[in-house]
Design an enzyme around this catalytic site. Structure first.
Site, PDB file in Angstrom:
ATOM      1  N   ASP A 168       0.825  -1.201   0.000  1.00 18.94           N
ATOM      2  CA  ASP A 168       0.000   0.000   0.000  1.00 18.94           C
ATOM      3  C   ASP A 168       0.863   1.256   0.000  1.00 18.94           C
ATOM      4  O   ASP A 168       1.920   1.295   0.630  1.00 18.94           O
ATOM      5  CB  ASP A 168      -0.894  -0.021   1.248  1.00 18.94           C
ATOM      6  CG  ASP A 168      -1.813   1.173   1.329  1.00 18.94           C
ATOM      7  OD1 ASP A 168      -2.735   1.263   0.503  1.00 18.94           O
ATOM      8  OD2 ASP A 168      -1.611   2.021   2.217  1.00 18.94           O
ATOM      9  N   GLU A 224       1.327  -0.347  -5.089  1.00 20.66           N
ATOM     10  CA  GLU A 224       0.371   0.703  -5.434  1.00 20.66           C
ATOM     11  C   GLU A 224       1.139   2.005  -5.661  1.00 20.66           C
ATOM     12  O   GLU A 224       1.577   2.656  -4.721  1.00 20.66           O
ATOM     13  CB  GLU A 224      -0.656   0.898  -4.318  1.00 20.66           C
ATOM     14  CG  GLU A 224      -1.672   1.980  -4.656  1.00 20.66           C
ATOM     15  CD  GLU A 224      -2.411   2.537  -3.442  1.00 20.66           C
ATOM     16  OE1 GLU A 224      -3.539   3.024  -3.629  1.00 20.66           O
ATOM     17  OE2 GLU A 224      -1.848   2.479  -2.331  1.00 20.66           O
TER      18      GLU A 224
END
Length: 608
Positions: A297, A338
Site C-alpha cells: 500500500d 500501489e
C-alpha cells in the site's frame, strides 16, 4: 481513418527523450521533476530532518542498493541512546543514484498465467450471522473463487485495526478479531493452497493507526520509540502533495507527520529499528502465516525528503533492500505495488524493485475507451506501458476499492461491461478483478459504498449473512447476483469465467507480445498477442452501432509469411482467411463481415 501505428511511433520517440532526461536527473541524485535537496539543520524541522539522531536514522550513501533500508543486522547494531533519541539537531540524509539496473525478464511462476481476485473480507461472506464477513466464511466460498478460474487472491487489510477498512494497523501480528483468529487464517491458507490458489495480503507499512502502542509510546519525548514516527517542535508548514494537512498537533509544541490523515501517523522508515521491525513483520507473514506475497500500500509515500513526499530516491533505495530481504526468505514471493498516479511515475520503480505495479493509466484508458466508444485511450495506454518498461512488469484492473465501480460508470450496461472485461483479459499485464465486478456490482463513493456485501442472491441480506449486514447491499443486488447469473450462459458472470479460462490456457494472452493493427473505422481496433508459437488476434468494436466490413492492416510482425485461418473463441463466429506477407505484414484484412456493437472477438490464428 483511424491510424494508431504512426502515432505510436511518434510517441515512442518522445518517450525516449523523456527517459533520457530522467536518467540524467537520476545520475545527479534527484528524481525527475525535483532538484537535489541540501542538507539542513533540525531548526527547520521537516519530514526528512526531524525523525532521528545522526547516529541512527541518518543514512548517507552513494549506493542505493545498500541505502535507507539497511539490513536487519545493521539495524540491530544501531540502537540509539535515550539522549540521542531526544536530539534536536540532525542532518537531512541524502542518497545518490547508482548505476542504472539492467532490465530482465521476471522469473516464471504462478503469475506468468495468473489472474487475481481482490477481496474485502468484511464484505465477502459471514459465517456466524453477526453481519461481518470473516475467514471461516471466505474459506467456505473458496470453491466459488476457484470456479471463476482465478489462481490468486489479494486480501485487503486483515490485521488488527480500529477502522472498518483496516488501513490503520494497531497490531501487525494478529488477524483482525472481527475476521477470526490467526488459526482461522491459517486454515484458510491451507484450503486456498489445496485448490491451487495463491494469496497476497495488503501490507500497510507507510503508517500505522494513531491507536497503535508504538505511536502512543512515541508521543513521549525521549521514549524508546520516539523516533519511530516523524516529529517536529514546530509546524513545518507544507501540505501533502494534494494540498491537504500533512502535520498534526499533539499536545504542546509537538507536531507529527501523517500524509493521509491525523489517525494515520507515518512510520519513520529512515530509522533502522523501524526497518528491522518491518522485516520481522515480513518474515512473520511469509513464513509463519505462509502467504505468497504482498500488495504494498502507498508504495510511493514510504520515505519523505522534506517537502518532497513521493517517489523519493530514499523510498526506492529502501524498496530495493526490502525486496532482497523477502526474496531471501521466500524466492517465489510476489509483490505488487500501489503507485497511484500517472504512468511516468512507474518508470522509476523498475526493474530492480517490486515484482509488479498497478498500471492506473491503463486501467483508466480501458474504462474510458469503453465509456466513450472510442478505443484511442486504451490503445495509447497499452502502447505506452509496452514501450516504457519491458517484460510486462505491471498489473491491470478496471476499478478497485478506492474508485467508483466500473459498472456504475457504465450505468449498468452489460454490453459495455463485457467489452471492458474482454479488454482486461486480453491486454498485457497481470489482471486483477475486484470482488463483485464479475456479476456487475455497482457502487459510487463514499468508499463504504464501493465495499458493500458480495451479491450472492437477491435476498435482503444478499446471501451474505443471515443477520443484519454491516452495510446495506447495493441496489444492483436485485438483478446482479451469483444466483441469477450462475446458470445463464450469456450472463456477465459466465462471460468472466470464459475469459479467465481462455487467458490462463493461452500463452499468447497471458504473457505474449503485443502489437497494434491499423483500422479504417473510428470505433474499432485490433491487436495481436504472440507467445510460444501461438498467435491470437483481438478485434473490438467500441461503437454503439454495428460496423460493416472493418479493414485492418499491419506493417510488420513476427508471424511467418503464409496462409492462415482463424477460430473465434468467444462468439463462435466465422472468420475469413488471413494472408501474412513478408515480414509478417497484413494488408486490408477483414476478419468479419460485421462487428456487433460494443463487442470484442478473440481469434486464434493457425496455419491453413
Amino acid at each position: 481513418m483511424f491510424e494508431f501505428g504512426s502515432r505510436q511511433k511518434r510517441q515512442a520517440g518522445i518517450l525516449l527523450v523523456i527517459i533520457w532526461l530522467g536518467l540524467l536527473l537520476a545520475a545527479c541524485g534527484a528524481e525527475p521533476g525535483q532538484t537535489p535537496v541540501p542538507t539542513i539543520a533540525a531548526a527547520t524541522t521537516t519530514a526528512a530532518s526531524s525523525t532521528a539522531s545522526s547516529t541512527t536514522a541518518v543514512i548517507t550513501t552513494t549506493n542505493p542498493s545498500t541505502a535507507a533500508a539497511t539490513t536487519a543486522s545493521t539495524a540491530a547494531a544501531a540502537t540509539p541512546t535515550a539522549a540521542a533519541r531526544g536530539a534536536t539537531t540532525t542532518i537531512a540524509p541524502t542518497i545518490t543514484s547508482g548505476p542504472t539496473p539492467i532490465a530482465r525478464a521476471p522469473a516464471q511462476g504462478w503469475w506468468s498465467n495468473g489472474v487475481c481476485y481482490e477481496v474485502f473480507v468484511r464484505s465477502f461472506f459471514d459465517s456466524n450471522g453477526d453481519g461481518l464477513g470473516d475467514f471461516p466464511g471466505l474459506t467456505l466460498k473458496l470453491d466459488y473463487i476457484k470456479g471463476l478460474g482465478v489462481n490468486c487472491i489479494w486480501l485487503m487489510p486483515v490485521m488488527q485495526s480500529p477502522s472498518y477498512h483496516g488501513y490503520d494497523t494497531t497490531d501487525f501480528y494478529n488477524i483482525n478479531k472481527v475476521y477470526g483468529t490467526n488459526e482461522d487464517f491459517k486454515k484458510f491458507m491451507r484450503e486456498a493452497h489445496a485448490r491451487g490458489i495463491y494469496v497476497l495480503i495488503d501490507l500497510v507499512i507507510n503508517h500505522t493507526s494513531d491507536q497503535h502502542p508504538w505511536f502512543k509510546e512515541s508521543q513521549v519525548p525521549g521514549s524508546a520509540r520516539r523516533d519511530w514516527y516523524i516529529w517536529s517542535a514546530t509546524d513545518p508548514g507544507y501540505k501533502t502533495p494534494w494540498g491537504a494537512t500533512a502535520w498534526w498537533p499533539k499536545g504542546s509544541n509537538q507536531f507529527y507527520y501523517g500524509v493521509f490523515d491525523a489517525s494515520q501517523p507515518d512510520l519513520n522508515l529512515r530509522n533502522p529499528e523501524v526497518t528491522k521491525e518491518i522485516y520481522n513483520v515480513t518474515r512473520f507473514w511469509l513464513q509463519d502465516m505462509e502467504v505468497d506475497g504482498f500488495r504494498l500500500d502507498a508504495a510511493k509515500h514510504l520515505i519523505e525528503n522534506q517537502q518532497y513526499q513521493i517517489n523519493t530516491a530514499e523510498t526506492k533505495a529502501w524498496l530495493r533492500d526490502w525486496v532482497k530481504y523477502y526474496k531471501s526468505l521466500k524466492p517465489a514471493a510476489f509483490t505488487v505495488g500501489e503507485i497511484n498516479g500517472n504512468s511516468f511515475e512507474l518508470q522509476g520503480y523498475w526493474p530492480d524493485q517490486l515484482d509488479s505495479y498497478f498500471e492506473f493509466g491503463l486501467a483508466e484508458g480501458m474504462v474510458k475507451s469503453v465509456e466513450e466508444g472510442i478505443p484511442f485511450d486504451f490503445m495509447q495506454a497499452v502502447d505506452f506501458a509496452n514501450t516504457s518498461w519491458p517484460y510486462q512488469r505491471w498489473s491491470t484492473f478496471l476499478t478497485n476499492h478506492d474508485q467508483n465501480r466500473v459498472m456504475s460508470r457504465y450505468a449498468g450496461n452489460v454490453a459495455q461491461m463485457k467489452l471492458a472485461a474482454t479488454l482486461l483479459m486480453t491486454a498485457p499485464g497481470l489482471p486483477f478483478i475486484y470482488y463483485g465486478e464479475e456479476v456487475g456490482a455497482q457502487g459510487i463513493k463514499p468508499d463504504e459504498e464501493l465495499r458493500t456485501p458480495m451479491q450472492w442472491d437477491s435476498s435482503p441480506g444478499a446471501g451474505f449473512t443471515t443477520g443484519t449486514p454491516w452495510r446495506k447491499p447495493n441496489n444492483s443486488t436485485a438483478t446482479a447476483n451469483v444466483g441469477a447469473e450462475d446458470k445463464d450462459p450469456n450472463s456477465l458472470l459466465n462471460h468472466y469465467r470464459k475469459l479467465i479460462k481462455l487467458r490462463r490456457e493461452s500463452p499468447a494472452l497471458s504473457s505474449g507480445t503485443w502489437v497494434a493493427l491499423t483500422g479504417d473505422k473510428r470505433g474499432t481496433t485490433s491487436y495481436i498477442r504472440q507467445a510460444q508459437g501461438e498467435t491470437v488476434m483481438v478485434v473490438a468494436n467500441f461503437d454503439t452501432k454495428p460496423v460493416d466490413g472493418p479493414v485492418f492492416s499491419l506493417e510488420k510482425s513476427d508471424i511467418k509469411a503464409g496462409q492462415y485461418t482463424g477460430q473465434e473463441l468467444l462468439q463462435d463466429a466465422r472468420i475469413g482467411n488471413l494472408d501474412i506477407g513478408v515480414g509478417g505484414s497484413i494488408k486490408a484484412f477483414t476478419p468479419l463481415p460485421k462487428l456487433e456493437a460494443r463487442t470484442a472477438y478473440i481469434i486464434k490464428i493457425t496455419t491453413k
